[in-house]
Write an enzyme that holds these catalytic residues in place. Structure first.
Site, PDB file in Angstrom:
ATOM      1  N   PRO A   2       0.837  -1.206   0.000  1.00  0.00           N
ATOM      2  CA  PRO A   2       0.000   0.000   0.000  1.00  0.00           C
ATOM      3  C   PRO A   2       0.871   1.256   0.000  1.00  0.00           C
ATOM      4  O   PRO A   2       1.932   1.280   0.612  1.00  0.00           O
ATOM      5  CB  PRO A   2      -0.776  -0.097   1.315  1.00  0.00           C
ATOM      6  CG  PRO A   2      -0.543  -1.451   1.857  1.00  0.00           C
ATOM      7  CD  PRO A   2       0.685  -1.992   1.210  1.00  0.00           C
ATOM      8  N   GLU A   3       0.407   2.285  -0.695  1.00  0.00           N
ATOM      9  CA  GLU A   3       1.162   3.534  -0.710  1.00  0.00           C
ATOM     10  C   GLU A   3       0.713   4.407   0.466  1.00  0.00           C
ATOM     11  O   GLU A   3      -0.236   4.059   1.181  1.00  0.00           O
ATOM     12  CB  GLU A   3       1.011   4.212  -2.080  1.00  0.00           C
ATOM     13  CG  GLU A   3       1.413   3.228  -3.197  1.00  0.00           C
ATOM     14  CD  GLU A   3       1.776   3.858  -4.520  1.00  0.00           C
ATOM     15  OE1 GLU A   3       2.182   5.025  -4.547  1.00  0.00           O
ATOM     16  OE2 GLU A   3       1.671   3.162  -5.551  1.00  0.00           O
ATOM     17  N   LYS A  52       5.039   4.597   4.985  1.00  0.00           N
ATOM     18  CA  LYS A  52       4.270   3.351   4.988  1.00  0.00           C
ATOM     19  C   LYS A  52       4.247   2.702   6.375  1.00  0.00           C
ATOM     20  O   LYS A  52       3.855   1.545   6.509  1.00  0.00           O
ATOM     21  CB  LYS A  52       4.843   2.396   3.937  1.00  0.00           C
ATOM     22  CG  LYS A  52       4.777   2.989   2.522  1.00  0.00           C
ATOM     23  CD  LYS A  52       5.404   2.079   1.482  1.00  0.00           C
ATOM     24  CE  LYS A  52       5.372   2.749   0.102  1.00  0.00           C
ATOM     25  NZ  LYS A  52       6.031   1.919  -0.925  1.00  0.00           N
ATOM     26  N   ARG A 260      11.231  -2.387 -10.051  1.00  0.00           N
ATOM     27  CA  ARG A 260       9.793  -2.495 -10.331  1.00  0.00           C
ATOM     28  C   ARG A 260       9.546  -2.046 -11.772  1.00  0.00           C
ATOM     29  O   ARG A 260      10.359  -1.306 -12.340  1.00  0.00           O
ATOM     30  CB  ARG A 260       8.981  -1.564  -9.395  1.00  0.00           C
ATOM     31  CG  ARG A 260       9.221  -1.759  -7.909  1.00  0.00           C
ATOM     32  CD  ARG A 260       8.574  -3.013  -7.350  1.00  0.00           C
ATOM     33  NE  ARG A 260       7.141  -3.071  -7.568  1.00  0.00           N
ATOM     34  CZ  ARG A 260       6.228  -2.468  -6.789  1.00  0.00           C
ATOM     35  NH1 ARG A 260       6.610  -1.746  -5.755  1.00  0.00           N
ATOM     36  NH2 ARG A 260       4.940  -2.592  -7.054  1.00  0.00           N
TER      37      ARG A 260
END
Ligand code: ZN
Length: 270
Positions: A2-3, A52, A260
């Site tokens: 999750p950001e 985060k 990524r």
């Protein structure tokens, strides 16, 4: 993972039902039993999001640290007593047995980190993080200085939590599209105006994400009236998971950056 907007939203939503209350803390799965015992029946004073990371400050001085990682997920049940645990519940926090207010139960499954820390240990984690654009105490100059001295690609730098906290793979693609910056450009080659654009856009997008509860960066003016249904992946964004640029019609490029997949438009972001 999750950001940051998701983590800040969790802090906000859980804060409304858990803070300034004495909590029953357990570990139904057992893996966090010793930690839970340290904060069981303590009064929770505040929940703080930083990038985060989540920090739960208890009256006795203990700090519960949670990082969801890739698989962590919270469940929040309001208005009903605790349910039987479903699956491997690492942490359960129950409010309502020590006051007359409505009960609430929070369950945590599968986090990367769930530990009770001292205030010093919390400071050590926060000290390793870059500024978080969702926090009112964030210092954009720290971000600008870090970008100006690195030869690394800005697209990789944005995923580095020690430079800027809370950005993940969706926002990095969208922020750099909005600022018309190729993600592969070196940080130190960016102008001051470009670096400022990255920070301001990150702040605006993340704040909007907290409000919306999901990531929608696209402007209705670019795609016509919003569909009534919830947008699918690659419909709510400009570059992330797009095949064709909404603005110019070019084929969106796709490549590895910072371990990524990254997406960008070769024309809009040249
Ligand atoms: Zn384009």
């Amino acid at each position: 993972v999750p950001e940051g907007h998701t983590i800040h939203r969790i802090a906000r939503d859980q804060g409304r039902v858990l803070t300034r209350r004495r909590l029953d803390v357990t570990s139904p799965q057992g893996r966090f039993a010793a930690g839970a015992a340290l904060i069981d029946r303590e009064r929770l004073e505040r929940i703080e999001a930083y990038g985060k990371h989540l920090f739960y400050g208890f009256a006795g001085g203990h700090v519960l640290h949670v990082h969801l990682g890739l698989f962590g997920v919270f469940g929040l049940h309001k208005g009903a007593g605790p349910l039987d645990p479903v699956g491997a519940v690492r942490l359960r926090m129950v409010a309502g047995r020590h006051d007359g207010r409505p009960p609430a139960t929070v369950d945590l499954r599968g986090p990367t980190a769930c530990a009770v820390l001292t205030p010093d240990e919390r400071m050590a984690i926060v000290g390793r993080l870059g500024p978080d654009p969702l926090r009112s105490d964030a210092d954009p100059e720290r971000f600008s200085a870090a970008v100006a001295r690195t030869a690394r690609a800005i697209g990789a730098v944005l995923l580095d939590q020690s430079v800027i906290a809370g950005i993940g793979n969706v926002y990095r693609a969208e922020i750099l599209f909005a600022c018309r910056i190729d993600p592969r450009r070196s940080g130190r080659d960016l102008s001051g105006v470009e670096v400022r654009c990255v920070w301001d856009t990150a702040s605006a997008m993340l704040h909007k994400g907290v409000k919306d509860g999901r990531i929608v960066t696209i402007d209705g003016g670019d795609v016509g009236p919003a569909p009534a249904r919830r947008p699918r992946r690659g419909e709510a964004t400009y570059a992330y998971h797009r095949d064709v640029c909404v603005r110019c019609g070019s084929a969106i490029e796709r490549y590895e950056l910072g371990a990524r997949t990254c997406w960008s438009c070769p024309v809009c972001q040249s």
